[in-house]
Design an enzyme around this catalytic site. Structure first.
Site, mmCIF file in Angstrom:
data_model
loop_
_atom_site.group_PDB
_atom_site.id
_atom_site.type_symbol
_atom_site.label_atom_id
_atom_site.label_comp_id
_atom_site.label_asym_id
_atom_site.label_seq_id
_atom_site.Cartn_x
_atom_site.Cartn_y
_atom_site.Cartn_z
ATOM 1 N N SER A 105 28.870 39.258 82.408
ATOM 2 C CA SER A 105 28.662 40.240 83.460
ATOM 3 C C SER A 105 27.556 39.796 84.416
ATOM 4 C CB SER A 105 28.386 41.606 82.842
ATOM 5 O OG SER A 105 29.493 42.040 82.118
ATOM 6 N N ASP A 218 35.382 43.415 81.841
ATOM 7 C CA ASP A 218 33.984 43.098 81.550
ATOM 8 C C ASP A 218 33.793 42.462 80.174
ATOM 9 O OD1 ASP A 218 31.154 43.520 80.767
ATOM 10 O OD2 ASP A 218 31.060 44.621 82.656
#
Length: 326
Positions: A105, A218
C-alpha cells in the site's frame, strides 16, 4: 544519487493522496521505538564472517566476506505512511542503503520511488507538493469503488519514466491481494504504476486493479508488513517499517473513516506476526496523528526521521561495517 524530477504540467504526483489509498492498518504507537525481533533460521554451515540477527543468533554472511544484502519492508499506513520518508532519510544519512525493497500500500508507493533511484529528499519534495485531487478520479460508472485508480497509475509511471519493475535500480515487490482467492500477489515485474495501484486498492474505495486477468486489491489485507517478500527478493537482513500500533482513532461520521478503522482493527494481528520475521523493526511515534491527517505531512516525516535516528545504534551493532560511505 541526484535525479531531476520530470515535469508534469498541470499535475503533481499523487504520493500523498495515494498514501491515503494505502492499506490503512497502522494506528498510533505510544512512542518512537526501535524493536528487534527474532529472525528466521538460516540454513547452512558456518562461514568465515558472521553477523548477529536481532535475536542474538548468528547469521552466516555470504562467502568471501561480502556484506549481507539489506532489505526494506515498508508497511501500509495512510497518512502515517509519510513517516516512511523520514526513516529513509535517517538511514541514508548514516550510510545505510537498501539492496531490495518490498512495500504494501503506502509502502509500495514510497518503495517504488526508492527502488527507482529517487533519494528520500526527492520523495519528500514530491510528497509535500501533492494535492488529493490529483488521484481523485471519481468513478460513477462502476459501483465497485469510488475511485478508478487510473490517475494514480498514470502519475506514478510519468514520474518513473514508464520504467517497468524489472528495470528499476533495485529489486522491488509491490504486495497486493487476489480478490477471488485471498492469496498474496507479489508483483515483481511489469507495469510499476499498475502494481502500486493494485497494492493501494482499498476495497470499496478503489475499483480492483486487473493484472493479467486477475483482480487485485489492497495488499494489507494479507500482508501489511511484507518481510517475507523482502526475503524472497534476496534480503538477508530485513528492516521493517511499521508506523503504528493498536487502533485508537475515532471512526468519525464518514464511510472512509469507518473503512480505515475497520482495516486497522483487522490488520493489527497480521502486522504483529509479520514483524516477528524482521531483523530490525522501526516504529515511528505517530500517536498524535490521525490516519487521515494529510495536513501533518512535515510532522509525520519528522516523526519517521526521529525513529530512524533512534535505530542507528542498534543497526550498527547488528550490521558492523555495513554502512556505506557517502
Amino acid at each position: 544519487m541526484t535525479r531531476p524530477l520530470p515535469p508534469t504540467p498541470g499535475r503533481r504526483l499523487a504520493l500523498g493522496a495515494a498514501l491515503a489509498a494505502g492499506s490503512q492498518w497502522l494506528s498510533p504507537s505510544a512512542q518512537a521505538q526501535t524493536t528487534t525481533t527474532p529472525a528466521a533460521p538460516v540454513s547452512g554451515g558456518p562461514a568465515p564472517n558472521k553477523s548477529h540477527t536481532a535475536s542474538g543468533r548468528v547469521q552466516s554472511a555470504p562467502p568471501g566476506g561480502a556484506p549481507l544484502r539489506l532489505g526494506l519492508a515498508l508497511g501500509g499506513g495512510s497518512a502515517r505512511g509519510f513517516s516512511h520518508i523520514g526513516v529513509l532519510k535517517a538511514l541514508d544519512e548514516a550510510g545505510y542503503r537498501a539492496d531490495v525493497v518490498a512495500g504494501t500500500s503506502a509502502g509500495a508507493l514510497v518503495g517504488a520511488f526508492y527502488a527507482a533511484g529517487f533519494s528520500p529528499w526527492q520523495i519528500e519534495e514530491v510528497a509535500l507538493k501533492v494535492r488529493d485531487l490529483d488521484v481523485a478520479d471519481l468513478n460513477s460508472a462502476n459501483k465497485r469503488g469510488m475511485f478508478a485508480g487510473e490517475a494514480l497509475q498514470r502519475l506514478v509511471n510519468e514520474y518513473l519514466r514508464q520504467q517497468p519493475i524489472e528495470r528499476l535500480r533495485l529489486p522491488f515487490c509491490a504486495v497486493a491481494t487476489q480478490l477471488a482467492s485471498g492469496e498474496v500477489a507479489a508483483l515483481r515485474s511489469g507495469d510499476t504504476g499498475l502494481a502500486v495501484r493494485a497494492s493501494c486498492a482499498i476495497p470499496g474505495v478503489f475499483v480492483p486493479a486487473v493484472v493479467q486477468g486477475v483482480e487485485l486489491v489492497d495488499g494489507g489485507l494479507v500482508s501489511p508488513l511484507p518481510v517475507r517478500q523482502a526475503r524472497a527478493l534476496g534480503a538477508q537482513f530485513v528492516i521493517a517499517l511499521d508506523v503504528g500500533a493498536q487502533p485508537r482513532n475515532a471512526t468519525g461520521a464518514g464511510l472512509y473513516e469507518v473503512i480505515l478503522q475497520s482495516f486497522e482493527i483487522m490488520g493489527r494481528a497480521i502486522t504483529q506476526l509479520e514483524a516477528q520475521q524482521a531483523d530490525l523493526l522501526i516504529r515511528p511515534d505517530t500517536a498524535r496523528f490521525s490516519s487521515t491527517d494529510f495536513n501533518a505531512r512535515k510532522e509525520l516525516i519528522q516523526a519517521g526521521y526521529e525513529a530512524g535516528r533512534a535505530s542507528l545504534a542498534e543497526l550498527a551493532r547488528r550490521l558492523p561495517g555495513r554502512a556505506r560511505k557517502t
